[in-house]
Design a protein around this motif. Sequence first.
Motif, short mmCIF file in Angstrom:
data_model
loop_
_atom_site.label_atom_id
_atom_site.label_comp_id
_atom_site.label_asym_id
_atom_site.label_seq_id
_atom_site.Cartn_x
_atom_site.Cartn_y
_atom_site.Cartn_z
N LEU A 461 34.72 43.29 43.30
CA LEU A 461 35.34 44.25 42.39
C LEU A 461 36.84 44.41 42.67
CD1 LEU A 461 32.54 46.95 42.32
CD2 LEU A 461 33.34 45.63 40.34
N HIS A 462 37.31 43.86 43.77
CA HIS A 462 38.72 43.90 44.13
C HIS A 462 39.37 42.55 43.83
CE1 HIS A 462 36.78 47.06 46.51
NE2 HIS A 462 37.94 47.69 46.50
N SER A 463 40.66 42.54 43.74
CA SER A 463 41.37 41.31 43.34
C SER A 463 41.10 40.16 44.30
CB SER A 463 42.87 41.58 43.23
OG SER A 463 43.40 42.00 44.49
N GLN A 464 41.15 40.45 45.63
CA GLN A 464 40.99 39.35 46.57
C GLN A 464 39.57 38.80 46.56
OE1 GLN A 464 40.36 42.73 47.38
NE2 GLN A 464 41.88 42.76 49.00
N GLY A 465 38.59 39.60 46.13
CA GLY A 465 37.22 39.10 46.05
C GLY A 465 37.10 37.96 45.06
N ARG A 466 37.78 38.08 43.92
CA ARG A 466 37.76 36.99 42.94
C ARG A 466 38.37 35.72 43.54
NH1 ARG A 466 37.59 42.39 40.50
NH2 ARG A 466 37.56 42.16 38.24
N PHE A 539 52.39 35.81 44.01
CA PHE A 539 51.25 35.00 44.43
C PHE A 539 50.80 35.43 45.82
CE2 PHE A 539 55.10 32.72 45.73
CZ PHE A 539 54.85 32.50 47.08
N GLN A 540 49.64 34.94 46.20
CA GLN A 540 49.13 35.13 47.56
C GLN A 540 48.77 33.78 48.15
OE1 GLN A 540 46.56 38.86 46.26
NE2 GLN A 540 46.54 38.71 48.49
N ARG A 541 48.89 33.68 49.45
CA ARG A 541 48.57 32.45 50.16
C ARG A 541 47.14 32.51 50.70
NH1 ARG A 541 52.80 29.25 50.65
NH2 ARG A 541 54.90 30.14 50.37
N GLN A 558 47.86 32.75 41.85
CA GLN A 558 48.59 33.81 41.18
C GLN A 558 47.75 35.09 41.18
OE1 GLN A 558 51.83 33.58 39.82
NE2 GLN A 558 51.77 31.66 41.00
N VAL A 559 48.36 36.20 41.58
CA VAL A 559 47.65 37.48 41.62
C VAL A 559 47.14 37.84 40.22
CG1 VAL A 559 47.89 39.97 42.05
CG2 VAL A 559 48.93 38.30 43.61
N ALA A 560 47.95 37.57 39.19
CA ALA A 560 47.55 37.91 37.82
C ALA A 560 46.26 37.21 37.42
CB ALA A 560 48.67 37.55 36.85
N ASP A 561 46.04 35.99 37.91
CA ASP A 561 44.81 35.27 37.58
C ASP A 561 43.59 35.95 38.20
OD1 ASP A 561 46.17 33.35 36.12
OD2 ASP A 561 46.41 32.01 37.85
N ALA A 562 43.74 36.43 39.43
CA ALA A 562 42.62 37.10 40.10
C ALA A 562 42.31 38.44 39.43
CB ALA A 562 42.94 37.32 41.58
N PRO A 573 36.18 29.33 38.63
CA PRO A 573 37.11 29.82 39.66
C PRO A 573 38.53 29.91 39.12
CG PRO A 573 36.47 27.55 40.10
CD PRO A 573 35.58 28.04 38.99
N ILE A 574 39.29 30.86 39.65
CA ILE A 574 40.69 30.98 39.23
C ILE A 574 41.46 29.76 39.74
CG2 ILE A 574 40.53 33.50 39.28
CD1 ILE A 574 42.23 33.43 41.84
N PRO A 575 42.57 29.41 39.10
CA PRO A 575 43.34 28.24 39.54
C PRO A 575 43.89 28.41 40.95
CG PRO A 575 43.97 28.91 37.32
CD PRO A 575 43.10 30.00 37.86
#
Length: 620
Positions: A461-466, A539-541, A558-562, A573-575
């Motif tokens: 449910l959080h961005s990093q989970g995706r 973005f995140q690494r 890209q954070v926006a994709d997540a 999966p996100i790119p």
Amino acid sequence: MGFSKPSVPPVEPDKVYDLPYLERIRILSRYWAENGFGSPTIFHVIYIVKLVFFYIAGGYLVGTLTSGFNPFHPGEFWTEPVLYQKFILWTVLLEALGVAGSWGPLAGHFKPFTGGWRTYGRVDTIREPPWPGKVPLTDGDRRTPVDVGLYLAIIVTLALSLVLPTVDDAGLTAHGFTGGRVSPVLMVILGVLLIGLGLRDKVFFLQARGEQYLPAIVFFALYGAVDMIVALKLLIVVVWVGAGFSKFGKHFGMVVPPMVSNTPWVPLKAMKRINYRKFPEDLRPSHAGNLLAHVGGTLVEIVTPLVLLFSTNKTVTIVAAVLMICFHLFITSTFPLAVPLEWNVLFAFAAGFLFLGNPNWDGFGLGDMTPWLLVVTAAGLLFFPVLGNLRPDLVSFLPSMRQYAGNWASATWAFAPGAEQRLNERLVKPAPMVIDQATELLGSRDAAEVALYQVMGWRALHSQGRALNSILVDQLGDDLDHYAIREAEFMTNCIVGFNFGDGHLHDHRFIASIQKRCGFEPGEFIVAWIESQPVHKNFQRYVVIDAALGIVERGTYQVADAVAEQPWLPNGPIPLTVEWRLAGYQRVRYPRPAAVDKTVAMPPPATVESAPDGSGGGGS
């Protein structure tokens, strides 16, 4: 949910591994949105009893009786600085023992409830030096008798600071205070010990909340009366504003809805669903969820503390202080994961003590502090928050003052069938692994598996989970469905006794420490790990770790994709942008055995594979 029984998700426990992994995430993220973890009421009662009787009542009696105050007449002493000193030291003591934050079942400690002293008081447990090879006498990852001695010395120093007589202070007496202050000599000793052990083990330093309480201890030891109180105001304002600033961006809106979903006193599922855009099809935060997050959270945490710091108007100050007290009491009432309840209660008291008990207009404003010391103090308090927002890879999110902002370094662990058991067999640690603790609690390993996948539903449910799930899909392919997928935070709890949402505590160096003891074969233990988003990047690494080989891939997303995706990745999966891959790396597959028995040794590996594009995807 019942008083002693948890609510049950709509998954047949013995069929959980028959469902594809992302289908489990779909079911359990939707379940979390309406029910939270579904914890039995008795869990919350245990926390309330501990908080009220052990922390609040115990701290009040210790603080008053050891300072010569009559606990039945709080109006006579509640503004005394020594009382605040002892409340902070009482909190540090409980944190250091492991019986405050990150304690109990809501933090993944089912049995036993704590890791703290069971870790730091025991040789051969894993320790994590923050700068090994750079700071003398800190190399190695094994806890030694020296570390245990330092830990015991800290506990003894804290106890002595609480019970020994206070010392007189002419500056405090001049302002009408009668209680004196805690011995500055003991505060110097405590500060040196905290730094010494912290340089050998960053886990302990963060568990003791050294990033917030060590500056206060420095003020207790070295600052005069007025400078000390004003510096404490600066400290708490930096914590508040830093946390508020970190909530800008795309992450925090995704934190509040699942937090409210897990709040036990919200009676209606409809009140929880309103925070999601279109339950159950769209579990991104709704307008109401974003409004609650950024008005009730971001705005309050930035504007209100600044009002308190600069206001000389009594009415305005009272309103602002009451607002911050209510803010912390609300967070306490939601029982957030990692359960920092004591911290929130202390900060609620601090809002009243610092800004109402010792207000700016009574000689405790910024202009009353020694000018050069004001500059030095402000610079020191801002250093790590500024650095941590620009370079989150260098600073834990706790010294960065990014508490509960959703922008965390995070990880997910994946074990081939049977491999997880090796952690119990070969690690010296304070508790069994979380799957075994949950099995004993629930009476069934299958039910325990469902409970741990509920946590994965929460993470999704959080961005990093995706992002983490996307990395695992890319790396494991179809094998993802029969590997044991675990939330790294709960796993780390069992091994080092503490985790507070900080992925730096289970980074590649920590995985290497585990590997040195457990000897996993290639492909048996795969980790997807992501770093926090820098404030000036979009973005995140991420890295992928094969425990047997180390880091095998680095990349970005890209954070926006997540943020745009659903927890169960219905669009795939996100790119991911792969920036580096270990030359020649090919993941070893461990196919699902005909009859899954998660407690026995795994089947032999199948043929070595690699996706044609070098992504490591799980081809047949």
